[in-house]
Design an enzyme around this catalytic site. Structure first.
Site, PDB file in Angstrom:
ATOM      1  N   PRO A 174      30.015  85.236  48.651  1.00 36.11           N
ATOM      2  CA  PRO A 174      28.987  83.862  48.241  1.00 36.11           C
ATOM      3  C   PRO A 174      28.607  83.889  50.121  1.00 36.11           C
ATOM      4  O   PRO A 174      29.147  84.447  51.021  1.00 36.11           O
ATOM      5  CB  PRO A 174      30.067  83.125  47.865  1.00 36.11           C
ATOM      6  CG  PRO A 174      31.599  84.146  47.477  1.00 36.11           C
ATOM      7  CD  PRO A 174      31.251  85.030  47.725  1.00 36.11           C
ATOM      8  N   SER A 248      25.013  77.025  59.628  1.00 32.66           N
ATOM      9  CA  SER A 248      25.644  76.208  58.484  1.00 32.66           C
ATOM     10  C   SER A 248      26.208  75.826  57.344  1.00 32.66           C
ATOM     11  O   SER A 248      25.637  74.748  57.595  1.00 32.66           O
ATOM     12  CB  SER A 248      27.194  76.451  59.343  1.00 32.66           C
ATOM     13  OG  SER A 248      27.285  74.953  60.221  1.00 32.66           O
ATOM     14  N   THR A 256      35.925  77.603  54.719  1.00 25.34           N
ATOM     15  CA  THR A 256      36.924  77.948  56.408  1.00 25.34           C
ATOM     16  C   THR A 256      37.229  77.198  56.714  1.00 25.34           C
ATOM     17  O   THR A 256      38.329  77.378  58.265  1.00 25.34           O
ATOM     18  CB  THR A 256      35.677  79.126  57.049  1.00 25.34           C
ATOM     19  OG1 THR A 256      35.068  77.873  57.419  1.00 25.34           O
ATOM     20  CG2 THR A 256      34.779  79.703  56.539  1.00 25.34           C
ATOM     21  N   ARG A 257      37.513  75.960  56.488  1.00 23.35           N
ATOM     22  CA  ARG A 257      38.452  74.790  56.532  1.00 23.35           C
ATOM     23  C   ARG A 257      37.942  74.360  58.348  1.00 23.35           C
ATOM     24  O   ARG A 257      38.350  74.839  59.547  1.00 23.35           O
ATOM     25  CB  ARG A 257      40.279  75.455  57.227  1.00 23.35           C
ATOM     26  CG  ARG A 257      41.094  75.336  55.734  1.00 23.35           C
ATOM     27  CD  ARG A 257      41.672  75.804  55.846  1.00 23.35           C
ATOM     28  NE  ARG A 257      42.358  74.171  56.740  1.00 23.35           N
ATOM     29  CZ  ARG A 257      43.659  73.571  56.240  1.00 23.35           C
ATOM     30  NH1 ARG A 257      43.285  73.212  54.701  1.00 23.35           N
ATOM     31  NH2 ARG A 257      44.185  72.401  56.917  1.00 23.35           N
ATOM     32  N   SER A 259      35.610  73.063  61.422  1.00 23.89           N
ATOM     33  CA  SER A 259      35.736  71.052  62.303  1.00 23.89           C
ATOM     34  C   SER A 259      34.614  71.018  63.244  1.00 23.89           C
ATOM     35  O   SER A 259      33.758  71.972  63.419  1.00 23.89           O
ATOM     36  CB  SER A 259      37.051  72.034  63.447  1.00 23.89           C
ATOM     37  OG  SER A 259      37.300  71.382  64.220  1.00 23.89           O
ATOM     38  N   THR A 310      37.024  83.442  48.796  1.00 21.42           N
ATOM     39  CA  THR A 310      38.381  85.325  47.719  1.00 21.42           C
ATOM     40  C   THR A 310      38.601  85.181  46.630  1.00 21.42           C
ATOM     41  O   THR A 310      38.731  85.662  45.264  1.00 21.42           O
ATOM     42  CB  THR A 310      39.035  85.844  48.667  1.00 21.42           C
ATOM     43  OG1 THR A 310      40.060  84.347  48.693  1.00 21.42           O
ATOM     44  CG2 THR A 310      38.727  86.209  50.215  1.00 21.42           C
ATOM     45  N   ARG A 455      24.338  84.913  74.626  1.00 22.36           N
ATOM     46  CA  ARG A 455      24.192  86.428  73.878  1.00 22.36           C
ATOM     47  C   ARG A 455      23.675  87.895  73.784  1.00 22.36           C
ATOM     48  O   ARG A 455      23.907  88.699  74.707  1.00 22.36           O
ATOM     49  CB  ARG A 455      25.971  86.619  73.004  1.00 22.36           C
ATOM     50  CG  ARG A 455      26.250  88.105  72.981  1.00 22.36           C
ATOM     51  CD  ARG A 455      27.556  87.884  72.240  1.00 22.36           C
ATOM     52  NE  ARG A 455      26.678  87.833  70.498  1.00 22.36           N
ATOM     53  CZ  ARG A 455      27.416  87.982  69.486  1.00 22.36           C
ATOM     54  NH1 ARG A 455      28.556  87.477  70.051  1.00 22.36           N
ATOM     55  NH2 ARG A 455      27.094  88.098  68.551  1.00 22.36           N
ATOM     56  N   TYR A 518      39.190  77.661  73.581  1.00 21.70           N
ATOM     57  CA  TYR A 518      38.046  77.925  72.913  1.00 21.70           C
ATOM     58  C   TYR A 518      38.693  79.448  74.351  1.00 21.70           C
ATOM     59  O   TYR A 518      38.117  78.907  75.091  1.00 21.70           O
ATOM     60  CB  TYR A 518      37.162  77.536  73.262  1.00 21.70           C
ATOM     61  CG  TYR A 518      35.606  77.720  72.098  1.00 21.70           C
ATOM     62  CD1 TYR A 518      36.488  76.602  70.998  1.00 21.70           C
ATOM     63  CD2 TYR A 518      35.202  78.834  72.055  1.00 21.70           C
ATOM     64  CE1 TYR A 518      35.414  77.043  69.727  1.00 21.70           C
ATOM     65  CE2 TYR A 518      34.157  79.395  70.517  1.00 21.70           C
ATOM     66  CZ  TYR A 518      34.374  77.993  69.492  1.00 21.70           C
ATOM     67  OH  TYR A 518      33.928  78.320  68.458  1.00 21.70           O
TER      68      TYR A 518
END
Lengths: 598, 678
Positions: A174, A248, A256-257, A259, A310, A455, A518
């Site tokens: 997916p 996203s 992905t749980r 936040s 999965t 980046r 982070y």
């Protein structure tokens, strides 16, 4: 990718009628294929050596950032003379030809669900945004990529695709927004079956809004910013704002749980979902009602949330919504040092009065923020200049090499926001914190969205880096920050990195019993023969350090393939066995074969 | 099995480094000027300015202490207020109160004392540079060996001289009791630790929180003696683990990124209190530490003790050392502030580190010619030494032979290069005139300290008097033992078994290590490497040939092998005497107070009858070590119920151990148990 759909739905409804291949062309034009975000938005150094941000999408767009070059060169020991440009064009001939399952393709055709085995489409869905993934793309190197891409339009399409895949033993992966940073989208190199990327981006509709119960039923492919904007049109919001929300997807958040920045008011994804529909090789899993809480054995939603693709594909989600806040106010506080800042956040959490968002940057990040100050700005009022004057004159006690900043966001009705604000600033004052202005706070949050573009700039000049996160009990926050940053510095030295790395952190979420931390880590890789390997070794060591200091394997990025070696010690052998047995029942033939997590 | 041991495996060897005499400068400049010099050291980079009062406050207000205080209040029924008051009292007794003024005072006084006492104090400058660097980067633990009262504060003195942050130093509580001196020490950075803490929970809590806070905050380098006590025999002592555990815990719990351990080896040509120590070992109680005593002892300042070496070893990172030994995640599930009994893994790691530090101290120590001479003198019968003496020329040659062997074994020697060898040796003898003297080309053992005696001495008194001299000699030999002990164990194993089979030798080697584990320091779980090292060294000096399965004495190896075996003979003999006493004469249950004099009497008799050739059997240290070893081997058990230190002996087991040691039965029959301390 998902962004294209946004534009389609917003700008040109008639585009929906255009043939599919034209949409694909649009995708490539809008999104970078080998870097972060929109093609039109990027940092570069102009002929005068000043940094500029292109495009029109962000507040920073079109502006010159004069201090960035000095900061960049002095922090990394980098030089504008030493360039490492990316391969400009995707070379389709370098992509392996697809391994197709002919009978599957035949039957798929008969369903009328769009698909493609064009090299560019496949490459685009073969990666997330881990450093090694982007680095390889920039060098024009492609590993195993999906053999074809399918765009189901609705739940029933997904049911058909999963049935066909099961029937013909095809591997499904997916794909939502493609913003993973856990190697979750990487195709397992050992996979011999045909790999099909199941792109949910066309399933992007709000199916209904229930104003009596304040819920919305939404297709899982919808991207964060579209969801928020569409709900706003009706006067509502979900309040779920992960840093990746531009790209996203809702399904990705569930898988992905995730936040969100404003979880203090709205909650994390597990607090927000009321109902989930997921298609698995065994069939569709969902609850029979929308009761707000149930005692019916272990919550089956918790098998789905964090399953990382999965077990199946999340197709539809019922989510809580809230009326849009009447008033929003940014804020910021300067602390003399990081210790005081953490103590303040802890106190705020103890009193359970955290604003919608409260984030604490360490000194290095404060300096970084300083370097990103644009040349001319109305909105970026010269907070930093002011601040400088501020502590040089009035508050001389602050050491510019130790101070740190917390950024705040308050939401709600005006009166209560102002009251709340006062409460938080009063607490801050007890820890030596000084209010440092609204603009500063707003800038901090805006930078969250452009930081990912930086980046790519670094990678043009031998600088590579990434961020990773953890959650940790309050009493360990300071130690973990210090130890992990130190570990990174030492590991870089040990691994032969020629220049001191940037090793910095921030506390981004507060909870009753701990915080989310982070880490940002980047270094100049000139002189290294295999910089990505070095990077991975250092990140690995940093994760070991996090675990040894009582931090979790992940707060919200997930495990993917990048961190799965630590799953057993994280959840115990029995825990892992439980997860495995669920997988074995739901997907005995490993149709959802991305091999994440377990 | 190939010999894997390499010479380069050794760390902290002093020989490669240059030593500088720090007294030289003191002798040509003003002492007052020195004491008043600007002192501006570079502290630990993360240390925040923290006063003594802040430190004490942080300790008293710690979550840990609050928790323990509450627990104790519950258990004893006293009020929390009372317990906290008591904790305050304990902290008051412990805490240091470092003040620069007192350091200066001490700097002044010590300069005077050291200049009198020592010809030179040699310090390795590279070691100091490394230390200076390390102190800025992590909390540092200074770990010197402890051979003399003089050790105390020498480190502080050196660091003061070279502008390095001064340590807080763990000291025994008796020192605190000395009038004035106790307070001066306290203000020079000493903190005081009671000897037997036992089960005093509150004391333990206050002390460990105090120590951990110092480490956590990087308040100052912390100095402590891992051996726990001053070694009466000048031999390394089995490390004590309590303080070591406290010091390491902040790393285990992630409260600091790393901790640096610095082994420091202090070596003396002559130890000031040598004869006191020998008397103490023979049962004469040590004088209580008192200020008057100290003033009286100032007559020792007339004495010249030759040179002193202070060798700062390589700083060791605890993080690196513990890399695969400790899983720090074990601390994740409980608050770090709460008391937590260390698990087996942690205990083993702490013990291993402590032993490693002692071993590094040994390797860093500098061996004097006198220690080598003592090794040889002790191999001659006492009667010969006192009556006939040894021919000087021959003795010189033998000592030079031993010097070569020691160098082959990787020793760091303090052998002055400028003078001729015989001059070096005669001046050494002159320095140690209280033990030996040179007359008409022969060396004699000085036996009688008090020449004018009114009554003829009894034979027993004669034995004791010789024993004083022998034990003094033995203590200097002990300073060199670490160089030879591994090959010597192998030589002894070869002697016992008369075998050349590697396996067999290894088993006996292991038995000897177990038996002598209180006598010599072996790193736990390191037996194979120790054996390899022994083989390597014997091969290196040409004493043996090594094949796949055999260790075969070479034709020319006899001299080395018999020297090494004779080096350990006093130990094996003393142990046998003790075994014999325990298995034949001793009552089944006895106290330590009975055991020591009884055994001493027995040994005296055996010496008089000519059956026993070593006076070392009279040493209470050896006797206590036998008892500990037998406990470890479970031939003797300490009765738990008794508070009198009562022991119960299993005579058959003791006899069996004696038989193995004499080679009558092979060691397989010995029932060994895993080391309980580990």
């Amino acid at each position: 990718m998902t962004k294209c759909v946004t534009l389609i739905s917003v700008l040109t409804l008639n585009l929906l009628a255009t043939p599919f291949w034209q949409i694909l062309i649009l995708i490539m034009e809008i999104m970078k294929w080998n870097g972060w975000g929109y093609s039109d938005s990027r940092f570069f150094f102009n002929k005068k050596g000043q940094a500029e941000f292109t495009g029109k999408r962000y507040k920073l767009s079109g502006l010159i950032i004069p201090a960035l070059k000095d900061w960049f060169e002095s922090t990394f020991g980098a030089s504008l003379q030493h360039k490492t440009p990316a391969t400009p064009i995707l070379n389709s001939s370098a992509v392996h030809p697809p391994t197709l399952n002919e009978t599957f393709v035949e039957e798929l055709k008969s369903t009328g669900i769009p698909f493609s085995h064009d090299a560019e489409d496949r490459v685009f869905r073969a990666h997330g945004h881990c450093l090694h993934e982007i680095f390889a793309l920039r060098e024009g190197k492609f590993g195993r990529v999906p053999d074809m891409v399918i765009w189901p339009n609705c739940h029933n399409d997904v049911v058909k695709v999963v049935e066909l895949a099961s029937k013909h033993n095809v591997c499904l992966i997916p794909y939502g927004g493609g913003t993973s940073v856990s190697s979750a989208l990487e195709c397992p190199p050992e996979e011999t079956r045909s790999i099909v990327s199941l792109d949910t981006s066309q399933m992007n509709h709000i199916l209904w809004i229930d104003e009596k119960n304040l819920t919305a039923h939404v297709e899982a492919g919808i991207v964060g910013q579209d969801l928020e904007r569409l709900l706003n049109e009706s006067g509502y919001c979900t309040g779920h704002e992960p840093d990746s929300m531009e790209f996203s997807s809702l399904g990705g958040w569930v898988a992905t749980r995730a936040s969100g920045m404003k979880k203090n008011i709205y909650g994390n994804i597990e607090d927000l979902v009321v109902h989930i529909k997921m298609v698995t090789p065994r069939g569709v899993i969902e609850k029979s009602c929308q009761g707000p809480r149930m005692s019916t054995g272990p919550d089956i939603h918790h098998f789905i949330m964090g399953s990382e693709g999965t077990l199946g594909v999340v197709t539809e989600v019922t989510m809580k919504i809230r009326p849009m806040p009447e008033y929003q106010k940014y804020g910021s506080v300067v602390f003399p040092n990081f210790e005081q800042g953490v103590a303040c956040l802890r106190e705020v959490a103890r009193q359970r009065c955290a604003p919608a968002s409260i984030r604490l940057m360490d000194n290095e990040q404060f300096k970084f923020g300083h370097a990103l100050k644009p040349q001319v700005s109305s909105i970026f009022t010269s907070f930093l200049d002011g601040l400088k004057k501020f502590y040089i004159t009035k508050f001389k006690g602050f050491d510019p090499n130790r101070l740190c900043v917390a950024t705040l966001l308050f939401e709600g009705d005006r009166e209560r926001v102002l009251q709340h604000e006062k409460q938080v600033y009063d607490i801050a004052a007890k820890f030596g914190g000084l209010a440092a202005g609204e603009d500063n706070g707003q800038r901090g949050y805006m930078l969250t969205f452009v930081i990912a573009y930086l980046r790519d700039l670094g990678m043009d000049y031998y600088v590579i880096g990434e961020s990773f996160e953890t959650s940790v009990p309050w009493d360990r926050v300071l130690d973990i920050c210090q130890n992990v940053k130190e570990r990174i510095v030492r590991e870089c030295k040990d691994k032969g990195v020629q220049f001191p790395p940037l090793s910095t952190c921030r506390v981004t979420q507060t909870y009753d019993a701990g915080a989310c931390v982070y880490f940002y880590f980047a270094f100049n890789y000139r002189g290294l023969s295999d910089p990505v390997h070095v990077y991975e070794q250092v990140e690995h060591a940093a994760r070991e350090e996090i675990l040894a200091n009582g931090g979790s394997l992940s707060h919200h990025h997930g495990v993917g393939k990048l961190r799965k070696e630590w799953m057993r010690e994280t959840v115990s052998s029995v825990g892992l066995g439980m997860l495995k047995s669920v997988k074995d029942f739901v997907d005995p033939n490993n149709i959802f074969g991305n091999r994440n997590l377990l | 099995m190939a010999s894997t041991y390499r010479d380069s495996d050794r760390t902290g060897r002093a020989s490669e480094e240059e030593f500088v005499d720090i007294l030289e400068e003191r002798r040509c400049s003003s002492d007052l000027g020195f004491a008043l010099r600007t002192f501006n050291p570079q502290p630990y980079q993360r240390a925040s300015p923290f006063s003594t009062a802040d430190l004490n406050k942080a300790v008293l207000e710690s979550q840990y202490l609050r928790y323990v205080a509450k627990e104790i209040a519950m258990e004893t029924g006293s009020s929390l207020e009372e317990v906290r008051e008591e904790a305050y009292g304990i902290l008051d007794e412990i805490s240091q109160n470092m003040q620069l003024g007192f350091i200066r005072l001490l700097g002044y006084t010590l300069t005077k004392v050291f200049k009198r006492l020592f010809t030179c104090i040699y310090v390795n400058m590279e070691g100091l540079n490394r230390l200076q660097q390390a102190i800025q980067e992590t909390p540092v633990i200074l770990m010197p060996n402890h051979r003399s009262y003089v050790d105390f504060l020498i480190i502080s003195y050196i660091l003061f001289t070279y502008d390095i942050p001064l340590p807080v130093v763990a000291a025994g509580i008796p020192l605190a009791g000395m009038k004035m001196v106790g307070e001066i020490l306290r203000r020079s950075g000493a903190f005081f630790v009671r000897r037997a803490i036992g089960s005093d929970k509150l004391y333990w809590a206050v002390l460990s929180e105090y120590v951990k806070t110092i480490v956590r905050k990087g308040y100052a380098p912390l100095e402590f003696y891992v051996e726990g006590l001053r070694s009466r025999t000048l031999k390394s002592l089995t490390p004590k683990l309590g303080m070591m555990q406290m010091v390491l815990e902040p790393y285990f719990k992630g409260e600091v990124f790393d901790i640096t351990l610095v082994p420091i080896s202090i070596s003396y040509d002559q130890v000031v209190e040598e004869s006191l120590l020998a008397h103490e070992l023979l049962g004469v109680p040590k004088p209580k530490e008192s200020t008057m005593g100290l003033l009286k002892a100032s007559k020792v300042l007339q004495k010249n003790c030759g040179t002193m070496h202070v060798n700062f070893g390589h700083p060791l990172s605890v993080r690196q050392l513990c890399q695969d030994k400790i899983n720090r995640c074990q601390y994740n599930l409980a608050p770090r502030d709460l008391p937590q009994t260390p698990n087996a893994e942690v205990k083993a790691c702490v013990s291993w580190l402590a032993h490693l530090m002692v071993r590094l101290q040994e390797q860093g120590s500098v061996v004097s010619p006198w220690s080598l001479m003592a090794c040889l003198l002790l191999q001659a019968p006492v009667a010969v030494l006192t009556e006939e003496g040894l021919p000087w020329q021959q003795f010189i040659e033998k000592t030079l032979w031993l010097r070569k062997l020691a160098l082959d074994f990787g020793a760091s020697l303090n052998w002055p290069g400028k003078a001729s060898d015989s001059d070096v040796m005669s001046s050494t003898v002159a320095l140690h005139c209280s033990v030996v003297h040179l007359k008409a080309g022969r060396v004699y053992l000085v036996q009688d300290e008090e020449p004018q005696r009114k009554h003829p001495i009894s034979p027993e008194q004669g034995v004791m008097s010789a024993a004083v001299a022998v034990l003094m000699l033995a203590s200097y030999r002990n300073q060199a033992l670490h160089i030879f002990v591994r090959p010597a164990l192998l030589a002894t194993a070869m002697h016992i078994t008369k075998s050349t089979q590697r396996d067999e030798l290894f088993t006996v080697f292991g038995f000897l290590q177990e038996l002598f584990s209180y006598e010599f320091i072996f790193i736990p779980d390191n037996m194979s490497q120790d054996f390899e090292e022994a083989c390597f060294l014997l091969k290196k000096c040409g004493a043996v040939h090594i094949t796949q399965n055999e260790v075969i004495p070479s034709d020319t190896g006899l001299e080395v092998l018999s020297f090494l075996q004779a080096l350990l003979q006093p130990f094996t003999d003393s142990y046998q005497v003790a075994f014999r006493y325990l298995s034949e004469d001793a009552v089944p249950v006895f106290t330590e107070k009975q055991f020591l004099p009884d055994l001493r009497d027995q040994a005296t008799k055996l010496i008089l009858s000519g059956e026993l050739h070593t006076h070392e059997a009279l040493s209470s240290d050896t006797q206590k070590n036998v008892l500990s070893a037998l406990q470890r081997l479970e031939a003797v058990t300490k009765l738990r119920a008794s508070n009198q230190n009562e022991y119960k002996v299993n005579k058959a087991a003791v006899r069996r151990i004696g038989d193995i040691l004499s080679g009558k039965i092979p060691p397989q029959n010995l029932q060994t148990t895993p080391d309980a301390r580990l």
